[in-house]
Design a protein around this motif. Structure first.
Motif, short mmCIF file in Angstrom:
data_model
loop_
_atom_site.label_atom_id
_atom_site.label_comp_id
_atom_site.label_asym_id
_atom_site.label_seq_id
_atom_site.Cartn_x
_atom_site.Cartn_y
_atom_site.Cartn_z
N SER A 360 -6.90 -35.42 16.01
CA SER A 360 -6.60 -36.30 14.89
C SER A 360 -7.88 -36.60 14.13
N ILE A 361 -7.75 -37.18 12.95
CA ILE A 361 -8.94 -37.52 12.15
C ILE A 361 -9.82 -38.53 12.88
N SER A 362 -9.22 -39.47 13.59
CA SER A 362 -10.02 -40.46 14.34
C SER A 362 -10.76 -39.78 15.48
N GLU A 363 -10.14 -38.83 16.15
CA GLU A 363 -10.82 -38.10 17.23
C GLU A 363 -11.93 -37.24 16.68
N MET A 364 -11.70 -36.63 15.51
CA MET A 364 -12.75 -35.81 14.90
C MET A 364 -13.95 -36.65 14.49
N LYS A 365 -13.68 -37.85 13.98
CA LYS A 365 -14.77 -38.73 13.58
C LYS A 365 -15.54 -39.25 14.79
N GLN A 366 -14.85 -39.56 15.86
CA GLN A 366 -15.51 -40.00 17.10
C GLN A 366 -16.42 -38.91 17.64
N LEU A 367 -15.95 -37.68 17.56
CA LEU A 367 -16.75 -36.55 18.03
C LEU A 367 -17.99 -36.37 17.15
N ALA A 368 -17.81 -36.53 15.84
CA ALA A 368 -18.93 -36.41 14.92
C ALA A 368 -19.97 -37.50 15.17
N ASN A 369 -19.49 -38.72 15.42
CA ASN A 369 -20.40 -39.83 15.71
C ASN A 369 -21.17 -39.61 17.01
N LYS A 370 -20.52 -38.95 17.94
CA LYS A 370 -21.18 -38.64 19.21
C LYS A 370 -22.30 -37.62 19.00
N ILE A 371 -22.03 -36.64 18.15
CA ILE A 371 -23.01 -35.58 17.89
C ILE A 371 -24.16 -36.11 17.04
N SER A 372 -23.82 -36.91 16.04
CA SER A 372 -24.84 -37.42 15.12
C SER A 372 -24.57 -38.90 14.84
N PRO A 373 -24.97 -39.79 15.77
CA PRO A 373 -24.61 -41.22 15.66
C PRO A 373 -25.23 -41.94 14.46
N ARG A 374 -26.28 -41.41 13.88
CA ARG A 374 -26.94 -42.09 12.78
C ARG A 374 -26.35 -41.74 11.41
N LYS A 375 -25.51 -40.71 11.40
CA LYS A 375 -24.91 -40.30 10.12
C LYS A 375 -23.79 -41.28 9.73
N ASN A 376 -23.79 -41.65 8.46
CA ASN A 376 -22.74 -42.50 7.94
C ASN A 376 -21.63 -41.61 7.36
#
Length: 561
Positions: A360-376
């Protein structure tokens, strides 16, 4: 019978012999070879509870179309196994059907919603699916009744001549595949439509994943697909309706997602990968629908009407300034190469762990935040929505594959709607799905909307195309509007010459050609079944009918032939 079914019967029906026997019959129906590769998300007891007091399986009360659908199923099985095409032409009416019947190697018939909208509808119009939902079923009914009539005529002819029915190769009871569009409504409407089609004589129907109210011909721009779950419910509703009737008719799931650029809702996580948004980098960006509304209100304030050209120009400028992206494309743009590589790896591992094909979009965003937590993350797919609230959709072959793979377990065939006749695209589609579900059969629309000669075909590849397609599992192939074009072309040619040449044009274009090609339409009285009706009259009136002499003697004009 399952333990759960027995338990429910015991509690609700006191496990009476009647209900136990009925339930066993339904489960035996479910377990037919015919349904070996079909998945049902409901139980046999759900059918028993909702079908009413008539036992359709025991009383042989199933529609006649169910019997002919067995013929269709067997044809499909054989042709799929041999990788040969079951190809046909779309027919408009009983006349065209009867001519198709005389072609031994055309074994099925097709009735198009487009053709019915433009030719068999009180309010003739393009195909927007806005005609009454009984329009196509009624046309199917006309054709099916004609099939029954011609079959009776042939049966009588063979009987009187002492021949076995099988001695004449004409099959007037060719299975009819019909266009159910997008189902014309919600679940109950889909069920009513499925029931009507079965009662009218359709052996199979196809349902497309477009939105009710926004339906367009699949070869027009601006088509709107519904969420995957919505279309899946249509397929299941059709099957459930036919189970209530004890019918074996076939369900074809069509997807227009390969070409569509809009989707009606973001509710299904399986669609999230293909929904487009924009990067909202600053507060100056506003949703395109708000920009358009503000322009309309501004013009009204000054007493001006807003032209569609003006609004289209503003809309196009907005999309030009705000690039549309899927979330994955946004990630490619936002992350470094190494971060994106890690994202792909993490996503693959997560999908494997979850045992599914989507995030889902929320899961994809969580994964992205895990990879690059400083990116907004500024990705937003609400801003580009249309005035109607539709989301931007990345229509592509991958989207069609993902949907079709899911649909394939609940339907009998899968229809891939395409923009062009493309053998490589069809091959990739079939190969990917057959890796997961090797039993599913495919449908291909050999559409007259394609400019075939402009697609790089020569005479040889034009002739071999349907056989080449069949090698990849595209068994059922149809020229959807063949009858419409044949009707128009034949009438135009005759009319154009008749206005100057009179009966010379008719005789040369029609009567002589009918004679030369052994067309049964040459003797149209006989074609219509006059001998059959006279035979019935003789039985009822003990040979005293005035109709007896209508086809004998010099007064019968068809003796001239």
């Amino acid at each position: 019978m399952s333990k759960m079914s027995k338990l429910i019967l015991t509690r609700r029906f006191n496990h009476t012999t009647s209900y136990s026997k009925d339930l066993a019959q339904i489960e035996a129906f479910f377990n037919k070879k015919r349904f070996k590769n079909v998945k049902r998300p409901y139980k046999s007891i759900d059918v028993l509870k909702h079908r009413g007091s008539i036992n359709y399986l025991q009383e042989n009360a199933t529609p006649v179309s169910s019997l002919i659908s067995r013929k269709l199923f067997n044809l499909l099985e054989t042709h799929f196994k041999e990788r040969k095409p079951l190809h046909t032409l779309g027919v408009l009416d009983p006349v065209q059907m009867s001519q198709l019947a005389r072609c031994e190697n055309i074994k099925v018939a097709y009735v198009s919603g487009w053709a019915c909208s433009a030719n068999a509808n009180d309010n003739v119009s393009p195909d927007f699916g806005d005609y009454p939902y009984d329009t196509v079923p009624n046309q199917v009914g006309r054709i099916f009744n004609a099939q029954l009539m011609h079959d009776k005529k042939l049966h009588l002819q063979n009987f009187n001549s002492g021949r076995n029915n099988n001695s004449d190769k004409i099959d007037y009871l060719k299975p009819i595949i019909a266009d159910a569009d997008m189902g014309h409504g919600g679940i109950t409407t889909v069920m009513k439509l499925a029931k009507l089609f079965a009662e009218k004589g359709a052996s199979a129907i196809h349902l497309e994943d477009q939105l009710v109210g926004s339906k367009k011909c699949g070869h027009l721009g601006g088509t709107v697909v519904v969420p995957t779950s919505t279309h899946l419910q249509r397929i299941i509703a059709t099957r459930f309706q036919w189970d209530l009737m004890g019918a074996e008719n076939l369900v074809i799931a069509r997807t227009d997602s390969c070409n569509s650029n809009l989707i009606s809702s973001d509710i299904d996580a399986r669609d999230h990968k293909f929904i487009k948004g924009i990067a909202v980098e600053n507060n100056d960006i506003r949703p395109v629908s708000e920009v358009l509304l503000e322009e309309e209100l501004k013009q009204e304030k000054y007493g001006h009407s807003t032209s569609s050209d003006s609004l289209n120009s503003i809309e196009q400028e907005w999309y030009k300034e705000n690039k549309l992206l899927t979330f994955d494309e946004y990630m490619i743009q936002t992350l470094t190469d190494s971060e994106y590589t890690n994202l792909i790896k993490e996503r693959s591992e997560l999908l494997k762990k979850l045992g599914r094909r989507y995030l889902s979009i929320s899961e994809m965003k969580q994964l992205a935040n895990k990879i690059s937590p400083r990116k907004n993350l500024t990705f937003n797919w609400y801003y580009p929505r249309t005035k109607e609230g539709h989301f931007m959709f990345n229509g592509c072959l991958e989207a069609a594959i993902e949907r079709s793979l899911l649909f394939s377990y609940y339907s009998d065939l899968i229809w891939l709607e395409t923009k062009t006749p493309n053998l490589l695209q069809a091959k990739n589609f079939a190969m990917t799905i057959h890796e997961k579900n090797p039993n599913i059969k495919f449908v291909y629309n050999l559409s007259p909307s394609f400019n075939w000669e402009a697609q790089g075909f020569n005479q040889e590849t034009l002739k071999s195309f349907i056989w080449d397609l069949a090698k990849h599992g595209f068994v059922l192939q149809l020229v959807s509007l063949a009858g419409l074009h044949a009707n128009g072309l034949g009438t135009w040619k005759l009319a154009k010459e008749f206005q100057y040449d009179g009966m010379k044009a008719y005789v040369n274009n029609i009567q002589n050609v009918e004679r030369q090609t052994n067309s049964d339409m040459l003797t149209h009285q006989k074609w219509s079944g006059i001998d059959y009706i006279e035979s019935i009259s003789n039985v009822i009136q003990n040979g005293q009918s005035s109709m007896t002499s209508s086809t004998s003697g010099s007064g019968f004009t068809e003796k001239h032939f």
